[in-house]
Design an enzyme around this catalytic site. Sequence first.
Site, short mmCIF file in Angstrom:
data_model
loop_
_atom_site.label_atom_id
_atom_site.label_comp_id
_atom_site.label_asym_id
_atom_site.label_seq_id
_atom_site.Cartn_x
_atom_site.Cartn_y
_atom_site.Cartn_z
N ASN A 9 0.64 -1.12 -0.07
CA ASN A 9 0.41 -0.49 0.07
C ASN A 9 0.74 1.45 0.01
OD1 ASN A 9 0.74 0.38 2.65
ND2 ASN A 9 -0.25 -0.44 3.51
N ASP A 198 -9.25 -9.99 -0.56
CA ASP A 198 -8.50 -8.88 1.01
C ASP A 198 -8.23 -7.21 0.18
OD1 ASP A 198 -6.18 -8.56 2.77
OD2 ASP A 198 -5.01 -7.47 1.02
#
Length: 325
Positions: A9, A198
């Site tokens: 991320n 996810d």
Amino acid sequence: RIMRPDDANIAGNVHGGTILKMIEEAGAIISTRHCNSQTGEPCVAALARVERTDFLSPMCIGEVANVSAEITYTSRHSVEVQVNVMSENILTGAKKVTNKATLWYVPLSLKNVNKVLEVPPIQYARKEQEDEGKKRYEEQKLDRLETKQRNGDMIFPVINPEPHTVGYSQSSLIHLVGPSDCTLLGFVHGGVTMKLMDEVAGIVAARHCKTNIVTASVDAINFHEKIKKGSVITISGRMTFTSNKSMEIEVFVDADPFVDEPRERYRAVSAFFTYVSLSKEGKPLPVPQLLTETEDEKRRFEEGKGRYLQTKAKRQAQMQQVARQ
């Protein structure tokens, strides 16, 4: 393999889905090898279930992921695989365990995708290992059946939702299943599905708390039915429960068969993901309380609270056991 920027991320933490995909790849390799170890009909091992998986430590960009797998039990038609993931800082040499996972596979014939083949037995070092494996097998079999029976929920859009409500953060992703997503049999890899799940769960968590979030654990992932190449899948996620420092998100995958298939949309996969909110320094942050509005949302909140307390009690019991040793 080394973790790259596209595995993580914006804060540099590797996506839980990336790790889940590596775990499933390792499990698929070892179980397919084992199921083809004796002379017989060639087959590919298909993922049926992933037991609860805890993310013990974050993995970051630049670290090397080492994934190891071992077959720990075989029934007549299924294989249990234990997978461990370790991260290594190649600059300092420091290593740490990030994940331990248990997966179940079934061997499907290459000639007939609906035919489940028999699994070659393994040799156990002790009789107790076989007995313990059989107990785990019976427990997961029962849980899979119960989960499939309650899989009728759908997620619908909410008009002008208020912040911190279920409708405010709920999200969906639509994906066309292509050849690169699939096994030799033309069905989606379990790891591909888990990675997409996810991603959706991460969006739900980020929308709810507006901070950096990471996957803390995944409850049992049940693969109810296969998804064929060419299908359109809808991955949907919604917040079900929040504690002071964690969020539980229900995620399920519905499949619309390809054009020539007369079948209606069906529920293919379901699971619960738990996320935590982190500061820029990587410290846990308080999570905004989930505002439940309908009776169904309140019911799901209480069910999530029960799972949370059960997991917390198990973790405390394990810590006490370690302390006594």
